[in-house]
Scaffold this motif. Structure first.
Motif, PDB file in Angstrom:
ATOM      1  N   SER A 149       0.820  -1.211   0.000  1.00  0.00           N
ATOM      2  CA  SER A 149       0.000   0.000   0.000  1.00  0.00           C
ATOM      3  C   SER A 149       0.853   1.260   0.000  1.00  0.00           C
ATOM      4  O   SER A 149       0.452   2.290  -0.559  1.00  0.00           O
ATOM      5  CB  SER A 149      -0.923   0.020   1.222  1.00  0.00           C
ATOM      6  N   GLY A 150       2.017   1.193   0.642  1.00  0.00           N
ATOM      7  CA  GLY A 150       2.900   2.344   0.707  1.00  0.00           C
ATOM      8  C   GLY A 150       2.443   3.435   1.649  1.00  0.00           C
ATOM      9  O   GLY A 150       3.084   4.478   1.770  1.00  0.00           O
ATOM     10  N   VAL A 151       1.325   3.231   2.351  1.00  0.00           N
ATOM     11  CA  VAL A 151       0.763   4.281   3.191  1.00  0.00           C
ATOM     12  C   VAL A 151       1.548   4.424   4.494  1.00  0.00           C
ATOM     13  O   VAL A 151       1.797   5.529   4.963  1.00  0.00           O
ATOM     14  CB  VAL A 151      -0.724   4.005   3.485  1.00  0.00           C
ATOM     15  N   CYS A 152       1.950   3.308   5.104  1.00  0.00           N
ATOM     16  CA  CYS A 152       2.723   3.332   6.352  1.00  0.00           C
ATOM     17  C   CYS A 152       4.128   2.795   6.102  1.00  0.00           C
ATOM     18  O   CYS A 152       4.297   1.812   5.374  1.00  0.00           O
ATOM     19  CB  CYS A 152       2.055   2.484   7.431  1.00  0.00           C
ATOM     20  N   HIS A 153       5.092   3.428   6.708  1.00  0.00           N
ATOM     21  CA  HIS A 153       6.464   2.939   6.674  1.00  0.00           C
ATOM     22  C   HIS A 153       6.709   2.113   7.940  1.00  0.00           C
ATOM     23  O   HIS A 153       6.307   2.522   9.031  1.00  0.00           O
ATOM     24  CB  HIS A 153       7.443   4.107   6.612  1.00  0.00           C
ATOM     25  N   ILE A 154       7.335   0.952   7.801  1.00  0.00           N
ATOM     26  CA  ILE A 154       7.648   0.115   8.954  1.00  0.00           C
ATOM     27  C   ILE A 154       8.993   0.560   9.519  1.00  0.00           C
ATOM     28  O   ILE A 154      10.044   0.265   8.949  1.00  0.00           O
ATOM     29  CB  ILE A 154       7.688  -1.382   8.572  1.00  0.00           C
TER      30      ILE A 154
END
Length: 295
Positions: A149-154
């Motif tokens: 999704s690319g919405v959250c970075h881990i």
């Protein structure tokens, strides 16, 4: 908080002692909770096999070291091995323990700072020791979801440590045990959670957006667009779905307005003194913009 590393914790975690490899149980996930000045550590060794079932344990202590010793005692002759740990989960009350946890990871020879950190919206013990929902499989699924999704970075422990030193707070992805819900911001006042929209803005501010699918509202419908390597203020995007009608110029303006809105929400959430870039969006390709039934 005492930042010196007691000798007994080094002995428990160091690779210098002789080990009976038949007794080793490799910890996959480590959970940390904190309440009333005490720590609860939880471990999961993963799914396991018929011959060697997965092991889930938790134990409490007045310090991280004492909680670790209590865990070893509960292992009933099996030795917990942390060199292959893949994930760390912080409970929602454990923000005061983060600084000490990072310090232990920096000093312990078997613990790695490159591990992903997640915040569970509840007690980490409940998630890590849940035998019906194997936590390692869940976290692997959340990693894939974040990547796709690319919405959250881990963020890793190392990145969280850098955030604490430079910004005064740390960020990590938050989960309710089913999906990612946005970011958790951990500072001196505890943990607060972002909305999904603020999460997009936070990622945009700190990491940029790669191939991220966004649903952008229009005056008479919506557009599903996919960003392409957004860095700074320029946002190239492609159109994936259109409900209603819009010209390319109207779409560009709507995408730019959406990015401005989520960035403003992110800045409010972070309490940061930052200006919002003057975003410029550009449609790279699309189908007939007058059709709402196109694939």
């Amino acid at each position: 908080m005492n930042r010196f590393f007691p000798l007994i914790f080094l002995l428990l975690l160091s690779g210098c002692r002789v080990r009976d490899t038949a007794r080793l149980r490799s910890v996959e996930t480590l959970g940390v909770d904190y309440a009333d000045g005490g720590y609860t550590l939880s471990v999961s060794t993963g799914e396991g096999t018929d011959e060697l079932p997965g092991l889930q344990l938790s134990a409490s202590g007045e310090s991280l070291e004492k909680a670790m010793i209590a865990l070893e005692a509960k292992a009933e002759g099996q030795e917990l091995f942390y060199a292959h740990t893949r994930y760390v989960v912080l409970g929602e009350d454990a923000a005061p323990a983060l600084s000490g946890l990072l310090d232990r990871f920096e000093r312990a020879p078997e613990l790695r700072m490159a591990l992903p950190l997640f915040c569970f919206r509840g007690k980490a013990e409940e998630l890590v020791t849940d035998q019906d929902k194997e936590v390692g499989g869940l976290l692997r699924s959340l990693e894939r979801s974040a990547e796709e999704s690319g919405v959250c970075h881990i963020y890793t422990l190392l990145e969280c440590d850098r955030f604490l030193r430079e910004e005064g707070y740390a960020l990590c992805p938050a989960t309710d045990g089913e999906a990612l819900t946005g970011y958790a911001l951990m500072g001196g006042d505890g943990i607060i959670y972002s909305s999904a929209e603020a999460a997009v803005g936070i990622t945009l501010l700190y990491e940029g957006l790669d191939f991220v699918r966004l649903t952008v509202p229009l005056s008479n419908g919506y557009a599903a667009v996919e960003t392409t390597k957004v860095r700074g203020s320029l946002c190239p995007y492609s159109l994936r779905e259109l409900e209603g009608e819009a010209s390319a110029e109207e779409l560009d303006a709507a995408v730019a307005a959406y990015l401005t809105a989520v960035t403003e929400e992110a800045i409010r959430f972070l309490g940061a003194d930052r200006s919002v870039p003057a975003y410029s969006a550009r449609l790279k390709r699309g189908y007939d913009l007058t059709r709402s039934d196109a694939p």
